[in-house]
Design a protein around this motif. Structure first.
Motif, short mmCIF file in Angstrom:
data_model
loop_
_atom_site.label_atom_id
_atom_site.label_comp_id
_atom_site.label_asym_id
_atom_site.label_seq_id
_atom_site.Cartn_x
_atom_site.Cartn_y
_atom_site.Cartn_z
N LEU A 233 40.52 29.97 36.42
CA LEU A 233 40.60 31.44 36.35
C LEU A 233 41.20 32.01 37.63
N VAL A 234 40.83 31.41 38.78
CA VAL A 234 41.37 31.88 40.06
C VAL A 234 42.89 31.70 40.07
N GLU A 235 43.32 30.54 39.53
CA GLU A 235 44.78 30.30 39.48
C GLU A 235 45.47 31.34 38.61
N GLU A 236 44.80 31.66 37.49
CA GLU A 236 45.39 32.65 36.57
C GLU A 236 45.51 34.00 37.27
N LEU A 237 44.45 34.33 38.03
CA LEU A 237 44.45 35.61 38.76
C LEU A 237 45.58 35.62 39.80
N GLU A 238 45.75 34.49 40.49
CA GLU A 238 46.82 34.39 41.50
C GLU A 238 48.19 34.56 40.87
N GLU A 239 48.35 33.95 39.70
CA GLU A 239 49.63 34.04 39.00
C GLU A 239 49.93 35.49 38.63
N LYS A 240 48.93 36.18 38.09
CA LYS A 240 49.10 37.59 37.70
C LYS A 240 49.49 38.41 38.92
N SER A 241 48.78 38.14 40.03
CA SER A 241 49.00 38.92 41.23
C SER A 241 50.43 38.74 41.73
N ALA A 242 50.90 37.48 41.69
CA ALA A 242 52.25 37.19 42.19
C ALA A 242 53.31 37.87 41.33
N SER A 243 53.04 38.00 40.02
CA SER A 243 54.08 38.54 39.15
C SER A 243 53.95 40.06 38.96
N SER A 244 52.90 40.67 39.53
CA SER A 244 52.73 42.12 39.36
C SER A 244 53.83 42.87 40.10
N SER A 245 54.43 43.83 39.39
CA SER A 245 55.60 44.49 39.99
C SER A 245 55.27 45.82 40.63
N ARG A 246 54.08 46.33 40.37
CA ARG A 246 53.73 47.67 40.85
C ARG A 246 53.64 47.72 42.36
N SER A 247 53.97 48.86 42.97
CA SER A 247 53.83 49.05 44.41
C SER A 247 52.40 48.76 44.84
N LYS A 248 52.25 48.02 45.93
CA LYS A 248 50.89 47.63 46.33
C LYS A 248 50.40 48.44 47.50
N SER A 249 51.01 49.60 47.72
CA SER A 249 50.61 50.34 48.91
C SER A 249 49.83 51.61 48.58
N ASP A 250 49.47 51.83 47.31
CA ASP A 250 48.77 53.06 46.95
C ASP A 250 47.37 53.07 47.54
N LEU A 251 46.96 54.25 48.03
CA LEU A 251 45.60 54.38 48.52
C LEU A 251 44.71 54.80 47.37
N VAL A 252 43.47 54.35 47.40
CA VAL A 252 42.54 54.78 46.35
C VAL A 252 41.31 55.41 47.00
N GLY A 253 40.69 56.35 46.28
CA GLY A 253 39.37 56.88 46.64
C GLY A 253 39.29 57.69 47.93
N VAL A 254 40.41 58.17 48.45
CA VAL A 254 40.35 58.87 49.74
C VAL A 254 40.95 60.29 49.69
N ASN A 255 41.11 60.81 48.46
CA ASN A 255 41.75 62.13 48.34
C ASN A 255 41.01 63.21 49.13
N THR A 256 39.68 63.21 49.04
CA THR A 256 38.90 64.29 49.68
C THR A 256 39.06 64.24 51.19
N ILE A 257 38.87 63.06 51.76
CA ILE A 257 38.96 62.96 53.23
C ILE A 257 40.41 63.23 53.69
N LEU A 258 41.38 62.83 52.90
CA LEU A 258 42.77 63.11 53.28
C LEU A 258 43.03 64.62 53.31
N LEU A 259 42.50 65.32 52.31
CA LEU A 259 42.69 66.78 52.27
C LEU A 259 41.99 67.45 53.45
N GLU A 260 40.75 66.98 53.75
CA GLU A 260 40.01 67.55 54.89
C GLU A 260 40.80 67.35 56.18
N LEU A 261 41.34 66.15 56.33
CA LEU A 261 42.08 65.85 57.56
C LEU A 261 43.39 66.63 57.65
#
Ligand SMILES: Nc1ncnc2c1ncn2[C@@H]1O[C@H](COP(=O)(O)OP(=O)(O)OP(=O)(O)O)[C@@H](O)[C@H]1O
Ligand SMILES: [Mg+2]
Length: 228
Positions: A3-31
């Motif tokens: 399963l770990v190998e399968e996960l690694e394979e998926k990760s390697a072939s994923s094309s989406r940008s990997k730089s998106d931030l998650v869960g920090v909208n509120t603190i970003l707006l405050e700052l």
């Protein structure tokens, strides 16, 4: 292991940008508000939280934000670390795309660098990021180089230490980065591994295990967890 190998394979072939931030909208707006509000006096704004929680990432996101970029006349970033080196800090803050000028700066004495930095910042609305401050002493010394132009300049510091943050902050408001909630963690891991695709049923158990092991930290390197 399969399963770990399968996960690694998926990760390697994923094309989406990997730089998106998650869960920090509120603190970003405050700052963003702290950085651009009407307060004219120079302000020191601390971002505080444990190691790996996302302080530098948040600060970098603000620093590169288009609106923030246009709001300030001058921006400077310096990584500080446990043993601060004032000379390196000044050179980082005076960052210079012109190679010849950069070489000249390196030849300057410390007192000359202080003067150049002061001149560079004087009269301008500046944003300085001091990333990873470990002691108030480091901050006190560096602060002396920054003029108060009464024009809304801001100094953002990141630190793991709440006491340092409290002592250097210009107001009582600290910006604390907290653990990501379960949804944000899942969102981040799935974004990294599967991109736009859904998590296949056979991998759901492994994904849940990784999420419970990273306990709310925004760890991008999930391999370290499954192999650890
Ligand atoms: N909100 C987020 N969404 C997605 N990835 C994140 C988020 N916050 C942090 N990360 C990722 O987590 C990792 C650690 O973040 P970062 O280096 O900013 O932590 P830090 O708090 O500055 O740690 P330290 O105290 O060691 O300097 C980085 O790989 C970063 O890309
Ligand atoms: Mg950091």
């Amino acid at each position: 292991m399969k399963l770990v190998e399968e996960l690694e394979e998926k990760s390697a072939s994923s094309s989406r940008s990997k730089s998106d931030l998650v869960g920090v909208n509120t603190i970003l707006l405050e700052l963003k508000d702290r950085l651009t509000n009407m307060e004219r006096k120079v302000e020191i704004i601390p971002i505080v939280g444990m190691g790996g929680i996302g302080k530098s990432t948040l600060a970098r996101n603000l620093y590169d934000d288009a609106y923030i970029f246009s709001h300030f006349d001058y921006r400077g970033w310096a990584a500080i670390s446990q043993v601060p080196n004032m000379r390196e800090t000044m050179l980082s803050l005076l960052r210079c795309p012109d190679e010849k000028l950069s070489e000249k700066l390196i030849e300057c004495e410390d007192y000359e660098l202080r003067e150049i930095l002061h001149k560079r910042l004087f009269g301008r609305r500046y944003m300085i990021v001091l990333d990873d401050i470990w002691s108030t002493m480091a901050c006190d010394e560096i602060k002396m180089y920054f003029p108060d132009n009464s024009n809304g300049s801001r100094i953002v510091i990141t630190t793991r230490d709440s006491e340092v943050a409290e002592q250097v902050a210009s107001s009582k408001i600290l910006h604390r980065v907290n653990f990501l909630d379960e949804y944000a963690c899942r969102d981040l891991l799935c974004q990294i591994v599967f991109g736009e695709d859904d998590c296949p049923d056979e991998l759901k158990g492994l994904v849940s295990k990784i999420l419970s092991d990273c306990s709310g930290l925004p760890l991008r390197d999930w391999r370290a967890i499954v192999k650890g």
